[in-house]
Design a protein around this motif. Structure first.
Motif, PDB file in Angstrom:
ATOM      1  N   ILE A 296       0.838  -1.207   0.000  1.00  0.00           N
ATOM      2  CA  ILE A 296       0.000   0.000   0.000  1.00  0.00           C
ATOM      3  C   ILE A 296       0.870   1.252   0.000  1.00  0.00           C
ATOM      4  O   ILE A 296       0.622   2.206  -0.760  1.00  0.00           O
ATOM      5  CB  ILE A 296      -0.949  -0.005   1.221  1.00  0.00           C
ATOM      6  N   ALA A 297       1.911   1.264   0.826  1.00  0.00           N
ATOM      7  CA  ALA A 297       2.805   2.419   0.892  1.00  0.00           C
ATOM      8  C   ALA A 297       3.538   2.626  -0.425  1.00  0.00           C
ATOM      9  O   ALA A 297       3.735   3.766  -0.866  1.00  0.00           O
ATOM     10  CB  ALA A 297       3.807   2.228   2.034  1.00  0.00           C
ATOM     11  N   LEU A 298       3.926   1.537  -1.083  1.00  0.00           N
ATOM     12  CA  LEU A 298       4.608   1.657  -2.374  1.00  0.00           C
ATOM     13  C   LEU A 298       3.677   2.225  -3.436  1.00  0.00           C
ATOM     14  O   LEU A 298       4.084   3.095  -4.226  1.00  0.00           O
ATOM     15  CB  LEU A 298       5.133   0.290  -2.816  1.00  0.00           C
ATOM     16  N   ARG A 299       2.430   1.780  -3.448  1.00  0.00           N
ATOM     17  CA  ARG A 299       1.465   2.323  -4.418  1.00  0.00           C
ATOM     18  C   ARG A 299       1.230   3.811  -4.169  1.00  0.00           C
ATOM     19  O   ARG A 299       1.147   4.606  -5.113  1.00  0.00           O
ATOM     20  CB  ARG A 299       0.147   1.552  -4.339  1.00  0.00           C
ATOM     21  N   LYS A 300       1.133   4.201  -2.902  1.00  0.00           N
ATOM     22  CA  LYS A 300       0.948   5.617  -2.582  1.00  0.00           C
ATOM     23  C   LYS A 300       2.141   6.442  -3.043  1.00  0.00           C
ATOM     24  O   LYS A 300       1.984   7.535  -3.602  1.00  0.00           O
ATOM     25  CB  LYS A 300       0.738   5.784  -1.075  1.00  0.00           C
ATOM     26  N   LEU A 301       3.343   5.910  -2.816  1.00  0.00           N
ATOM     27  CA  LEU A 301       4.550   6.625  -3.212  1.00  0.00           C
ATOM     28  C   LEU A 301       4.652   6.765  -4.720  1.00  0.00           C
ATOM     29  O   LEU A 301       4.941   7.857  -5.252  1.00  0.00           O
ATOM     30  CB  LEU A 301       5.777   5.894  -2.662  1.00  0.00           C
ATOM     31  N   LEU A 302       4.393   5.700  -5.454  1.00  0.00           N
ATOM     32  CA  LEU A 302       4.440   5.740  -6.923  1.00  0.00           C
ATOM     33  C   LEU A 302       3.338   6.626  -7.490  1.00  0.00           C
ATOM     34  O   LEU A 302       3.537   7.309  -8.493  1.00  0.00           O
ATOM     35  CB  LEU A 302       4.344   4.333  -7.489  1.00  0.00           C
ATOM     36  N   TRP A 303       2.163   6.621  -6.844  1.00  0.00           N
ATOM     37  CA  TRP A 303       1.060   7.477  -7.328  1.00  0.00           C
ATOM     38  C   TRP A 303       1.414   8.943  -7.178  1.00  0.00           C
ATOM     39  O   TRP A 303       1.110   9.761  -8.045  1.00  0.00           O
ATOM     40  CB  TRP A 303      -0.207   7.146  -6.545  1.00  0.00           C
ATOM     41  N   LYS A 304       2.048   9.298  -6.050  1.00  0.00           N
ATOM     42  CA  LYS A 304       2.469  10.681  -5.844  1.00  0.00           C
ATOM     43  C   LYS A 304       3.488  11.093  -6.894  1.00  0.00           C
ATOM     44  O   LYS A 304       3.437  12.206  -7.427  1.00  0.00           O
ATOM     45  CB  LYS A 304       3.067  10.860  -4.455  1.00  0.00           C
ATOM     46  N   LYS A 305       4.444  10.186  -7.193  1.00  0.00           N
ATOM     47  CA  LYS A 305       5.461  10.511  -8.179  1.00  0.00           C
ATOM     48  C   LYS A 305       4.869  10.685  -9.577  1.00  0.00           C
ATOM     49  O   LYS A 305       5.346  11.462 -10.381  1.00  0.00           O
ATOM     50  CB  LYS A 305       6.541   9.405  -8.203  1.00  0.00           C
TER      51      LYS A 305
END
Length: 305
Positions: A296-305
């Protein structure tokens, strides 16, 4: 392949021939495979470090340990894979005396640190599952010390072990039947009695491998007993974070134990060593991604980028 002259005095030290000459026709294929493996190790574990730093919800002891373990895996792979890539690309399968000593030191240091860090992770899971009311009090006050201790405890002992190995006289043949400079194949090249070197090797293994493994086993025996007795959702969620830890443990300890506790080395040992020096660092991010919070944290980070 032409062999260069070897210096035999201990001021410059002998050069060592790494065990790549058995398959002279595969340098291009091996270079491609190990380059992809190294890129996977660096990017995969780097993402774990980045995610656990950037996501505030992952600022807890278990993910702090995971972050340090991922950084350690990058360092561990970097101790061997760059030299292997040079060997495959340039055809230069020699490593200098001091280069071999440096490689051995970082291998044994990082390996010892990983054993201690895996034991610290097991202790963290034990406190979180078996004594959750004291978890924040115990771990918030001591988990940084556990991590720092895992990194620092092995330094003086492994400096002494590296010096002991490279103070031995080596025979005329300097062909290491190994992809890297490790203790067992180096002791096989020594032209002197290696009894005390092997005694101290087993003492180091006892201190930095067997003892941490005993702590890990004891922790998981208590953890499994607690989970079976109490089926609360919180405990099951905490136990789910243990699966990736157990997989890393199996790969790392399984291959390293077979290699270091064999009575006599075999030519296949260099392939077995790839499990804990290459395969475990490569699979660590894949196993860590099984954790739902990390995904979940990785998806949030990639979505922000």
């Amino acid at each position: 392949m032409p062999q260069r002259n070897i210096l035999k005095n201990h001021t410059a030290g002998p050069a060592f021939l790494l065990g790549f000459t058995d398959h002279p026709g595969l340098p291009g294929v091996c270079f491609t495979i190990f380059l992809l493996v190294y890129v996977t190790v660096v990017i995969g574990n780097g993402l774990i470090v980045l995610v656990t730093v950037a996501e505030l919800s992952l600022h807890s002891p278990v993910y702090f340990f995971l972050r340090n373990l991922s950084f350690l895996e990058i360092s561990y792979a970097s101790a061997t894979l760059p030299k292997m890539l040079v060997c495959f690309l340039m055809g230069d399968v020699w490593i200098s005396f001091f280069g071999c000593a440096a490689q051995l030191y970082f291998l044994v240091l990082l390996g010892s640190s990983e054993c201690l860090l895996l034991a610290a992770v097991a202790y963290d899971r034990y406190v979180a599952i078996c004594d959750p009311l004291r978890n924040s009090l115990v771990m918030n006050g001591g988990f940084c010390e556990l991590v720092v201790g895992s990194w620092m405890a092995a330094i003086p002992i492994q400096v002494g072990k590296t010096y002991q190995v490279f103070s031995l006289p080596f025979c005329a043949s300097h062909h290491l039947h190994h992809f890297s400079c490790d203790v067992p194949p180096l002791l096989e090249l020594a032209c002197a009695d290696t009894f005390w070197s092997r005694v101290t090797l087993h003492a180091v293994i006892l201190l930095f491998a067997v003892l941490p493994f005993s702590i890990i086993v004891a922790s998981y025996v208590r953890i499994i007993g607690t989970v079976l007795k109490n089926s609360s959702p919180g405990r099951h969620k905490a136990f789910s974070t243990c699966t990736s830890h157990l997989m890393v443990l199996t790969l790392f300890y399984g291959s390293a134990t077979v290699l270091y506790f064999k009575h006599r080395p075999a030519d296949t040992d260099k392939y077995l060593a790839l499990f804990y020096t290459v395969l475990t660092p490569m699979l660590n991010p894949v196993i860590s991604m099984r954790n739902r919070e990390v995904r979940i944290a990785l998806r949030k980070l990639l979505w922000k980028k």
